[in-house]
Design a protein around this motif. Structure first.
Motif, short mmCIF file in Angstrom:
data_model
loop_
_atom_site.label_atom_id
_atom_site.label_comp_id
_atom_site.label_asym_id
_atom_site.label_seq_id
_atom_site.Cartn_x
_atom_site.Cartn_y
_atom_site.Cartn_z
N SER A 69 0.89 -1.23 0.06
CA SER A 69 -0.12 0.15 0.12
C SER A 69 0.90 1.14 -0.02
O SER A 69 0.34 2.16 -0.29
CB SER A 69 -0.92 0.02 1.30
N LYS A 70 2.11 1.01 0.40
CA LYS A 70 3.08 1.97 0.47
C LYS A 70 3.57 2.81 -0.92
O LYS A 70 3.90 3.76 -1.29
CB LYS A 70 4.06 2.03 1.30
N ASN A 71 3.90 1.44 -1.70
CA ASN A 71 4.47 1.82 -2.89
C ASN A 71 3.84 1.61 -4.45
O ASN A 71 4.17 1.91 -5.35
CB ASN A 71 6.01 1.10 -2.83
N ALA A 72 2.67 1.17 -4.05
CA ALA A 72 1.91 0.84 -5.39
C ALA A 72 0.41 1.29 -4.98
O ALA A 72 0.00 1.35 -3.97
CB ALA A 72 1.73 -0.62 -5.61
N VAL A 73 -0.41 1.72 -6.08
CA VAL A 73 -1.78 2.00 -6.25
C VAL A 73 -2.40 1.09 -6.76
O VAL A 73 -2.16 0.60 -7.99
CB VAL A 73 -1.98 3.37 -6.71
N ILE A 74 -3.14 0.25 -5.92
CA ILE A 74 -4.01 -0.89 -6.75
C ILE A 74 -5.32 -0.48 -6.94
O ILE A 74 -5.97 -0.23 -5.58
CB ILE A 74 -3.82 -2.25 -5.95
#
Length: 153
Positions: A7-12
């Motif tokens: 959740s910190k390095n990607a937007v899903i």
């Protein structure tokens, strides 16, 4: 280089005409987004020894793993309940964006396949796995990629 989606390095995000855009978060420390490895290139040899290669669409099945108190689970439970009551799948597009490396992965014809269920009763709350399916390759996104390759030739 291995990219680990968090959740910190990607937007899903899951986007469909029915649900709009849902940003997913609250993933457990297990498989955030488990995707099986599939072969999409088929090679056959003709009688004259010439090789033919083609891309074959594959239906893949994977899973998410969320902590039981993830805010995304309520949204997914709502989708599961709608599928369960209507008997119709809710298809959309799953997008995984890594902003720091500008990498985007798109999964078309994406559908959540798990049935709605309650939280498992145990002393310790366990991660909740949500199964999904998609279609590879993403034919919708190939046009832009092919145009860039052709310009390099």
């Amino acid at each position: 280089m291995t990219l680990l989606a968090t959740s910190k390095n990607a937007v899903i995000q899951f986007t469909s005409a029915i649900t709009g855009t849902l940003t997913l978060g609250g993933f457990s420390n297990e498989n955030i987004l488990a995707i099986p490895d599939v072969e999409i290139v088929k090679t056959t040899m003709g009688n004259d020894g010439a090789l033919n290669r083609s891309v074959v669409a594959k239906h893949i099945q994977g899973s998410f793993s969320f902590f039981p108190d993830s805010p995304s689970l309520l949204k997914i439970y709502t989708i599961q309940q709608a599928v369960y009551l209507s008997g119709l799948p809710i298809n959309g597009v799953l997008t995984v964006l890594f902003p720091t490396s500008a990498k985007v992965f798109t999964y078309v014809d994406f559908s959540i396949e798990s049935a709605p269920k309650g939280v498992e009763a145990s002393e310790e709350q366990k991660p909740i796995t949500i199964k999904w399916s998609s279609l590879l390759p993403n034919y919708a996104g190939l046009g832009a990629i092919v145009n860039e390759i052709i310009q390099l030739i």
